[in-house]
Design a protein around this motif. Structure first.
Motif, PDB file in Angstrom:
ATOM      1  N   LEU A 194     -13.767  40.521  -5.569  1.00  0.00           N
ATOM      2  CA  LEU A 194     -12.342  40.849  -5.487  1.00  0.00           C
ATOM      3  C   LEU A 194     -11.524  39.606  -5.124  1.00  0.00           C
ATOM      4  O   LEU A 194     -10.429  39.391  -5.651  1.00  0.00           O
ATOM      5  N   LEU A 195     -12.059  38.792  -4.225  1.00  0.00           N
ATOM      6  CA  LEU A 195     -11.399  37.525  -3.892  1.00  0.00           C
ATOM      7  C   LEU A 195     -11.416  36.578  -5.090  1.00  0.00           C
ATOM      8  O   LEU A 195     -10.485  35.799  -5.297  1.00  0.00           O
ATOM      9  N   GLY A 196     -12.481  36.647  -5.894  1.00  0.00           N
ATOM     10  CA  GLY A 196     -12.567  35.834  -7.102  1.00  0.00           C
ATOM     11  C   GLY A 196     -11.465  36.174  -8.091  1.00  0.00           C
ATOM     12  O   GLY A 196     -10.911  35.285  -8.765  1.00  0.00           O
ATOM     13  N   LEU A 197     -11.128  37.463  -8.186  1.00  0.00           N
ATOM     14  CA  LEU A 197     -10.025  37.866  -9.050  1.00  0.00           C
ATOM     15  C   LEU A 197      -8.694  37.291  -8.545  1.00  0.00           C
ATOM     16  O   LEU A 197      -7.840  36.859  -9.336  1.00  0.00           O
ATOM     17  N   GLU A 198      -8.527  37.287  -7.222  1.00  0.00           N
ATOM     18  CA  GLU A 198      -7.320  36.690  -6.641  1.00  0.00           C
ATOM     19  C   GLU A 198      -7.272  35.191  -6.918  1.00  0.00           C
ATOM     20  O   GLU A 198      -6.222  34.640  -7.282  1.00  0.00           O
ATOM     21  N   ASN A 199      -8.403  34.518  -6.765  1.00  0.00           N
ATOM     22  CA  ASN A 199      -8.493  33.087  -7.043  1.00  0.00           C
ATOM     23  C   ASN A 199      -8.169  32.807  -8.507  1.00  0.00           C
ATOM     24  O   ASN A 199      -7.454  31.851  -8.831  1.00  0.00           O
ATOM     25  N   GLY A 203      -4.955  30.610 -10.451  1.00  0.00           N
ATOM     26  CA  GLY A 203      -5.304  29.419 -11.225  1.00  0.00           C
ATOM     27  C   GLY A 203      -6.522  28.681 -10.732  1.00  0.00           C
ATOM     28  O   GLY A 203      -6.754  27.520 -11.120  1.00  0.00           O
ATOM     29  N   GLY A 204      -7.323  29.320  -9.889  1.00  0.00           N
ATOM     30  CA  GLY A 204      -8.564  28.706  -9.429  1.00  0.00           C
ATOM     31  C   GLY A 204      -8.397  27.730  -8.283  1.00  0.00           C
ATOM     32  O   GLY A 204      -9.348  27.031  -7.926  1.00  0.00           O
ATOM     33  N   THR A 205      -7.228  27.675  -7.683  1.00  0.00           N
ATOM     34  CA  THR A 205      -6.968  26.689  -6.616  1.00  0.00           C
ATOM     35  C   THR A 205      -6.747  27.344  -5.258  1.00  0.00           C
ATOM     36  O   THR A 205      -6.253  26.690  -4.341  1.00  0.00           O
ATOM     37  N   SER A 290      -9.040  44.357 -14.089  1.00  0.00           N
ATOM     38  CA  SER A 290     -10.174  43.699 -14.739  1.00  0.00           C
ATOM     39  C   SER A 290     -11.321  43.566 -13.740  1.00  0.00           C
ATOM     40  O   SER A 290     -11.157  43.854 -12.551  1.00  0.00           O
ATOM     41  N   SER A 291     -12.473  43.149 -14.243  1.00  0.00           N
ATOM     42  CA  SER A 291     -13.669  43.043 -13.407  1.00  0.00           C
ATOM     43  C   SER A 291     -14.093  41.591 -13.251  1.00  0.00           C
ATOM     44  O   SER A 291     -13.714  40.726 -14.059  1.00  0.00           O
ATOM     45  N   TYR A 292     -14.907  41.323 -12.216  1.00  0.00           N
ATOM     46  CA  TYR A 292     -15.340  39.955 -11.952  1.00  0.00           C
ATOM     47  C   TYR A 292     -16.687  39.981 -11.255  1.00  0.00           C
ATOM     48  O   TYR A 292     -17.109  41.024 -10.723  1.00  0.00           O
ATOM     49  N   TRP A 293     -17.337  38.839 -11.267  1.00  0.00           N
ATOM     50  CA  TRP A 293     -18.638  38.694 -10.620  1.00  0.00           C
ATOM     51  C   TRP A 293     -18.537  37.779  -9.402  1.00  0.00           C
ATOM     52  O   TRP A 293     -17.806  36.798  -9.416  1.00  0.00           O
ATOM     53  N   ALA A 294     -19.268  38.098  -8.373  1.00  0.00           N
ATOM     54  CA  ALA A 294     -19.547  37.112  -7.328  1.00  0.00           C
ATOM     55  C   ALA A 294     -20.643  36.191  -7.858  1.00  0.00           C
ATOM     56  O   ALA A 294     -21.284  36.483  -8.863  1.00  0.00           O
ATOM     57  N   GLY A 295     -20.872  35.097  -7.193  1.00  0.00           N
ATOM     58  CA  GLY A 295     -21.956  34.224  -7.627  1.00  0.00           C
ATOM     59  C   GLY A 295     -21.730  32.787  -7.229  1.00  0.00           C
ATOM     60  O   GLY A 295     -20.671  32.430  -6.689  1.00  0.00           O
ATOM     61  N   GLY A 360     -19.963  30.003 -15.777  1.00  0.00           N
ATOM     62  CA  GLY A 360     -19.377  29.657 -14.483  1.00  0.00           C
ATOM     63  C   GLY A 360     -18.253  30.581 -14.056  1.00  0.00           C
ATOM     64  O   GLY A 360     -17.446  30.219 -13.186  1.00  0.00           O
ATOM     65  N   ASP A 361     -18.190  31.776 -14.625  1.00  0.00           N
ATOM     66  CA  ASP A 361     -17.127  32.723 -14.278  1.00  0.00           C
ATOM     67  C   ASP A 361     -17.573  33.603 -13.113  1.00  0.00           C
ATOM     68  O   ASP A 361     -17.922  34.783 -13.280  1.00  0.00           O
ATOM     69  N   PHE A 362     -17.580  33.037 -11.930  1.00  0.00           N
ATOM     70  CA  PHE A 362     -17.984  33.740 -10.718  1.00  0.00           C
ATOM     71  C   PHE A 362     -17.331  33.059  -9.531  1.00  0.00           C
ATOM     72  O   PHE A 362     -16.713  32.005  -9.680  1.00  0.00           O
ATOM     73  N   TYR A 363     -17.481  33.678  -8.354  1.00  0.00           N
ATOM     74  CA  TYR A 363     -16.800  33.118  -7.177  1.00  0.00           C
ATOM     75  C   TYR A 363     -17.554  33.494  -5.912  1.00  0.00           C
ATOM     76  O   TYR A 363     -18.087  34.603  -5.789  1.00  0.00           O
ATOM     77  N   LEU A 364     -17.579  32.574  -4.977  1.00  0.00           N
ATOM     78  CA  LEU A 364     -18.111  32.818  -3.636  1.00  0.00           C
ATOM     79  C   LEU A 364     -17.311  31.956  -2.660  1.00  0.00           C
ATOM     80  O   LEU A 364     -17.279  30.734  -2.807  1.00  0.00           O
ATOM     81  N   PRO A 365     -16.642  32.572  -1.677  1.00  0.00           N
ATOM     82  CA  PRO A 365     -15.781  31.783  -0.785  1.00  0.00           C
ATOM     83  C   PRO A 365     -16.514  30.648  -0.087  1.00  0.00           C
ATOM     84  O   PRO A 365     -15.991  29.524  -0.001  1.00  0.00           O
TER      85      PRO A 365
END
Length: 410
Positions: A194-199, A203-205, A290-295, A360-365
């Protein structure tokens, strides 16, 4: 989410001496010995080492094993500080700042294999244009679900939005099925996505801007935290999960006692081994639209900047990136490998996330935070435990993270 299985092998004083990057390692036969401190267990690395030594008979790999995560990092830090680190070792999200800032690893950006690495892999271990680690895989995290239990309430395809996901949980609950468990022993996969969607929206910053003072945790995290907290506010996930460990949550899923759990791709093999008859699949974490992955990018291979066997070490790391080396590694681990010239054969349950992970479409704080990751992660974990128990609010959790960051940055 941070659990990774590895076999620990204690190192004797003799082994430590042999691992010293500055010690002589050639012999009268012309064989060069490259020392390697491995993150992965012997069952994973032995076939890879055997393949390399067969292809390079004049080079021998002297391997020792560490216990991820903290045990490995602590031991490596001690060895780097004392000048006894191996020729090749592992760089991770947790120790990359120390390694990059300390000048402990060789710049790999000019190596021939650098172009074979995924963009996300290079970005993770690059600083000021210099590449300090070569990672061959990434992991994805999402919601692992029991297909038979979801079918009982009419679901054959994953929900597309967060609202649909909550609706699914309520339908499962009405049918007498426990909908969803995740252990709040860290920033959960669900919240990370969910945070990845916010990021992504920013714009990824997002993290760079938080640390630069251009925005705050309060402005960026409160929305995703409020969404995630709906699981507990609505009652579809019991607040009692605050007392569960990740292993306990996984065990409940394996027994068929819960329909869905959040976890990473690395957990799939052990879950299938424990419950071979369970029909499972992964879904991305659904957001508002929309949906997103952690990772995150997996640990990478680094070459000791003080190695006296740099040429041989470079050949070893190059082999680890090659189709032969990656193929042997992938066969042993079932990892989602990301090198350009090798396409992994994956379990069907990973097919839904494979493309996103390889892109590389994933996010981890914890990986995206430029500094103070360990301290912020500890603070976030403590605050999220309070949130799960209903003792604080999403807005307060975000505000407390801002306070913590301010104290860390001075």
């Amino acid at each position: 989410m941070s659990s990774r299985v590895a076999i620990a092998v204690s190192a004797s004083l003799l082994a430590v001496a042999a691992l010293a990057g500055c010690s002589p390692s050639g012999d009268s036969s012309g064989t060069t010995t490259v020392s390697f401190y491995s993150w992965d267990a012997a069952a994973t690395m032995k076939p890879v080492i055997d393949g390399f030594e067969k292809a390079n008979p004049s080079i021998k790999i002297q391997i020792s094993y560490g216990t991820p995560v903290q045990g490995y990092i602590s031991t490596l830090q001690t060895r780097l500080g004392s000048g006894t680190a191996s020729d090749v070792y592992i760089i991770t999200a947790e120790n990359k700042q120390q390694i990059m800032d300390g000048g402990f690893a060789k710049d790999l950006s000019k190596e021939s294999f650098a172009s074979n690495l995924a963009d996300a892999a290079k970005a993770t271990y690059t600083k000021d244009g210099k590449l300090y680690g070569a990672a061959v895989a990434s992991w994805g995290g999402g919601i692992l679900y029991n297909k038979d239990l979801l079918a009982q309430v009419g679901y054959s395809t994953p929900p597309a939005t967060w609202e649909d996901f909550i609706d699914l949980c309520k339908k499962l609950q009405a049918a007498g099925i426990t909908p969803f468990y995740e252990a709040p022993d860290g920033i959960s996969v669900t919240l990370a996505a969910l945070l990845g969607l916010e990021n992504q929206k920013l714009g990824g910053t997002m993290d760079a801007d938080i640390f630069a003072g251009k925005t705050t945790f309060a402005k960026t995290w409160t929305g995703p935290l409020t969404q995630w907290n709906e699981l507990f506010e609505s009652g579809v996930e019991s607040r009692s999960v605050a007392g569960l460990t990740g292993d306990q949550v996984t065990a409940e899923f394996e027994k068929g006692n819960v329909a869905m759990t959040s976890t990473g791709s690395w957990a799939l093999g052990s879950i299938q081994a424990a419950a071979p008859d369970l029909k499972v699949d992964f879904m991305a974490v659904p957001g508002a639209t929309s949906s997103y992955w952690a990772g995150a990018v997996s640990p990478g291979y680094a070459i000791n900047a003080k190695s006296k066997n740099a040429d041989a070490a470079e050949k070893f790391v190059a082999y680890l990136q090659s189709p032969a080396g990656v193929g042997l590694y992938q066969k042993a681990t079932a990892s989602i490998t990301t090198t350009a010239d090798f396409t992994p054969t994956l379990d069907p349950a990973l097919s839904t996330m494979a493309t996103a992970v390889r892109n590389g479409d994933f996010y981890l704080p914890q990986v995206s935070w430029p500094t103070h990751s360990a301290d912020l992660n500890s603070e976030a974990t403590a605050q999220l435990q309070e949130l799960v128990q209903g003792k604080t609010t999403p807005a307060q959790v975000a505000a407390d993270l801002d306070t913590k960051l301010k104290s860390l940055l001075g």
